[in-house]
Design a protein around this motif. Sequence first.
Motif, PDB file in Angstrom:
ATOM      1  N   SER A 159     -59.634   7.533  -4.815  1.00  0.00           N
ATOM      2  CA  SER A 159     -58.514   8.159  -3.663  1.00  0.00           C
ATOM      3  C   SER A 159     -57.855   6.893  -3.005  1.00  0.00           C
ATOM      4  O   SER A 159     -56.833   7.068  -3.012  1.00  0.00           O
ATOM      5  CB  SER A 159     -59.472   8.962  -2.614  1.00  0.00           C
ATOM      6  N   ASP A 160     -58.591   5.894  -2.808  1.00  0.00           N
ATOM      7  CA  ASP A 160     -58.088   4.674  -2.281  1.00  0.00           C
ATOM      8  C   ASP A 160     -56.921   3.925  -3.147  1.00  0.00           C
ATOM      9  O   ASP A 160     -55.790   3.692  -2.944  1.00  0.00           O
ATOM     10  CB  ASP A 160     -59.082   3.689  -1.826  1.00  0.00           C
TER      11      ASP A 160
ATOM     12  N   PRO B  66     -52.727  22.122  -4.858  1.00  0.00           N
ATOM     13  CA  PRO B  66     -52.412  22.809  -3.558  1.00  0.00           C
ATOM     14  C   PRO B  66     -52.706  22.035  -2.235  1.00  0.00           C
ATOM     15  O   PRO B  66     -53.794  21.506  -2.212  1.00  0.00           O
ATOM     16  CB  PRO B  66     -53.122  24.162  -3.885  1.00  0.00           C
ATOM     17  N   ASP B  67     -52.145  22.337  -1.429  1.00  0.00           N
ATOM     18  CA  ASP B  67     -52.456  21.367   0.065  1.00  0.00           C
ATOM     19  C   ASP B  67     -53.864  21.731   0.474  1.00  0.00           C
ATOM     20  O   ASP B  67     -54.383  20.805   0.948  1.00  0.00           O
ATOM     21  CB  ASP B  67     -51.500  22.014   1.187  1.00  0.00           C
ATOM     22  N   ASP B  68     -54.446  22.917   0.203  1.00  0.00           N
ATOM     23  CA  ASP B  68     -55.845  23.276   0.757  1.00  0.00           C
ATOM     24  C   ASP B  68     -56.708  22.993  -0.258  1.00  0.00           C
ATOM     25  O   ASP B  68     -57.923  23.288  -0.063  1.00  0.00           O
ATOM     26  CB  ASP B  68     -55.905  24.634   1.057  1.00  0.00           C
ATOM     27  N   ALA B  69     -56.369  22.414  -1.406  1.00  0.00           N
ATOM     28  CA  ALA B  69     -57.330  22.249  -2.519  1.00  0.00           C
ATOM     29  C   ALA B  69     -58.006  20.739  -2.451  1.00  0.00           C
ATOM     30  O   ALA B  69     -57.265  19.809  -2.531  1.00  0.00           O
ATOM     31  CB  ALA B  69     -56.880  22.347  -3.819  1.00  0.00           C
ATOM     32  N   LEU B  70     -59.141  20.665  -2.371  1.00  0.00           N
ATOM     33  CA  LEU B  70     -59.893  19.322  -2.207  1.00  0.00           C
ATOM     34  C   LEU B  70     -60.734  19.294  -3.289  1.00  0.00           C
ATOM     35  O   LEU B  70     -61.480  20.116  -3.759  1.00  0.00           O
ATOM     36  CB  LEU B  70     -60.660  19.187  -0.678  1.00  0.00           C
TER      37      LEU B  70
ATOM     38  N   GLU C 163     -59.578  15.290   7.684  1.00  0.00           N
ATOM     39  CA  GLU C 163     -60.397  14.681   6.867  1.00  0.00           C
ATOM     40  C   GLU C 163     -60.115  15.041   5.551  1.00  0.00           C
ATOM     41  O   GLU C 163     -60.024  16.512   5.222  1.00  0.00           O
ATOM     42  CB  GLU C 163     -62.060  14.855   7.242  1.00  0.00           C
ATOM     43  N   THR C 164     -59.718  14.325   4.529  1.00  0.00           N
ATOM     44  CA  THR C 164     -59.392  14.731   3.227  1.00  0.00           C
ATOM     45  C   THR C 164     -60.175  14.343   2.190  1.00  0.00           C
ATOM     46  O   THR C 164     -59.961  14.388   0.968  1.00  0.00           O
ATOM     47  CB  THR C 164     -57.760  14.514   2.687  1.00  0.00           C
ATOM     48  N   GLY C 165     -61.662  14.074   2.605  1.00  0.00           N
ATOM     49  CA  GLY C 165     -62.589  13.998   1.433  1.00  0.00           C
ATOM     50  C   GLY C 165     -63.016  14.983   0.631  1.00  0.00           C
ATOM     51  O   GLY C 165     -62.671  16.164   0.908  1.00  0.00           O
ATOM     52  N   PRO C 166     -63.746  14.544  -0.282  1.00  0.00           N
ATOM     53  CA  PRO C 166     -64.305  15.818  -1.434  1.00  0.00           C
ATOM     54  C   PRO C 166     -65.455  16.546  -0.446  1.00  0.00           C
ATOM     55  O   PRO C 166     -65.878  16.366   0.438  1.00  0.00           O
ATOM     56  CB  PRO C 166     -64.782  14.839  -2.374  1.00  0.00           C
TER      57      PRO C 166
ATOM     58  N   SER D 146     -65.836  15.962   3.315  1.00  0.00           N
ATOM     59  CA  SER D 146     -65.260  16.985   4.461  1.00  0.00           C
ATOM     60  C   SER D 146     -66.218  18.212   4.515  1.00  0.00           C
ATOM     61  O   SER D 146     -65.923  18.838   5.503  1.00  0.00           O
ATOM     62  CB  SER D 146     -63.830  17.416   3.944  1.00  0.00           C
ATOM     63  N   GLU D 147     -67.010  18.496   3.426  1.00  0.00           N
ATOM     64  CA  GLU D 147     -67.728  19.688   3.374  1.00  0.00           C
ATOM     65  C   GLU D 147     -69.201  19.405   2.753  1.00  0.00           C
ATOM     66  O   GLU D 147     -69.170  18.702   1.715  1.00  0.00           O
ATOM     67  CB  GLU D 147     -66.946  20.945   2.943  1.00  0.00           C
ATOM     68  N   LEU D 148     -70.175  20.057   3.256  1.00  0.00           N
ATOM     69  CA  LEU D 148     -71.613  19.693   2.692  1.00  0.00           C
ATOM     70  C   LEU D 148     -72.103  21.267   2.280  1.00  0.00           C
ATOM     71  O   LEU D 148     -72.094  21.979   3.482  1.00  0.00           O
ATOM     72  CB  LEU D 148     -72.487  19.100   3.529  1.00  0.00           C
ATOM     73  N   VAL D 149     -72.452  21.648   1.059  1.00  0.00           N
ATOM     74  CA  VAL D 149     -72.676  22.805   0.672  1.00  0.00           C
ATOM     75  C   VAL D 149     -74.147  22.844  -0.191  1.00  0.00           C
ATOM     76  O   VAL D 149     -74.032  22.631  -1.132  1.00  0.00           O
ATOM     77  CB  VAL D 149     -71.621  23.580  -0.397  1.00  0.00           C
ATOM     78  N   PRO D 150     -75.204  23.303   0.507  1.00  0.00           N
ATOM     79  CA  PRO D 150     -76.443  23.292  -0.260  1.00  0.00           C
ATOM     80  C   PRO D 150     -76.423  24.599  -1.140  1.00  0.00           C
ATOM     81  O   PRO D 150     -76.115  25.650  -0.685  1.00  0.00           O
ATOM     82  CB  PRO D 150     -77.586  23.599   1.031  1.00  0.00           C
ATOM     83  N   VAL D 151     -76.913  24.467  -2.251  1.00  0.00           N
ATOM     84  CA  VAL D 151     -76.847  25.434  -3.417  1.00  0.00           C
ATOM     85  C   VAL D 151     -78.258  25.777  -4.088  1.00  0.00           C
ATOM     86  O   VAL D 151     -78.719  24.692  -4.405  1.00  0.00           O
ATOM     87  CB  VAL D 151     -75.950  25.196  -4.588  1.00  0.00           C
TER      88      VAL D 151
END
Length: 361
Positions: free
Chosen positions: A356-357, A300-304, A158-161, A186-191
């Motif tokens: 992105s699309d 970079p490849d790992d930067a989303l 998954e390459t989503g934000p 791709s990731e959920l972060v509660p702040v």
Amino acid sequence: HSPSCFRWNRRTLRGRKRAMARVSRITRPSRAAASAAIVAVAAAATVAVSVVATFATSLAAVVVVTDHRTPRLLVEGPLNSGARVELTPAQAKHVMTVLRAREGSALVLFDGESGEWSAELRRGIAGGSGKRSSRNGASGGSGVCAHVAEQLRPQRVETGPRLLFAPLKSKVLALLAEKATELGVSELVPVLTEHTEIDHTLGGEEGISNRIFIAACAAAEQCERLSVPVVQPLVTLERLLDEWPRDVHKARTRDGDDVGFDAVAPVAPLLVALERNDERGVYAWPLLTAARGLARRRLPDDALPAVLIGPEGGFTTEEADALAKHPAVVFVSLGPRILRAETAAFTALAVLQAVSDEAAA
């Protein structure tokens, strides 16, 4: 009657009996052949019905497996052909009672690692070599399992934000996690921010993460994605900014050309939705412009892409100043109106998905 008439009648009766006997001898072989033919036709019909039934069953199985209405479940992996996975009590109840599936019904399984697989519903415990599903409900003990057949889709990354957001009340929090999953995060972060109101009915930080994860699992099953977003533990805004990469690099397009006026860019840009930016004296890029700028860059490849949505009360002045000083932060505007937190998240993710699309096309 006269005797002569009686004798005539008796002779006539005997003649008729002899004639019937001759007819019987003549037609007996024909009747035997007809009986044999009937038996042969019945046997052929039985075979034909069996063949048609087998073909119809196999055809129906293919249709069911590829049908979008086939029950789709998230289970523990890894999945492979011939494996048996025991469903959780919640999954078994949903499939057997709500969806009225029966033994032999088709299922679609995925585990976020092995791709998507077709399976058949079976009764009985999975056994020593089987697996028990422990996601999205209590583990094991349902007496219903799935026999894995073949792979339908291979796993993809998954390459989503990444979505960073202030936790909301329980129902809205679940809605936010559900829609974010459908929109491809791709990731959920509660702040945790100054104005964040923690719903104590969730049971603290662990309860917040569990609520988000359960909602994300259900959404992943429904929207046919192959993985569940990674749910990070609750983090304070101060710690988030301390740990966020501050590195910058020479900004170039995907073709390797210099960007020009924006020659230096953060390695891991953080888009921050900021309301009332004019009153704060801060310029905020229109989200569509910022998203298209990121899509043109070679990251970079790992930067989303990552987007941060503040709480209902917004960021405090101190928090806004801390964000403005971070080199990776890019303030964006979602329009002239003040949006609810969940609406802001949906809007930002929808724009990022569209861009992105557009870039992929």
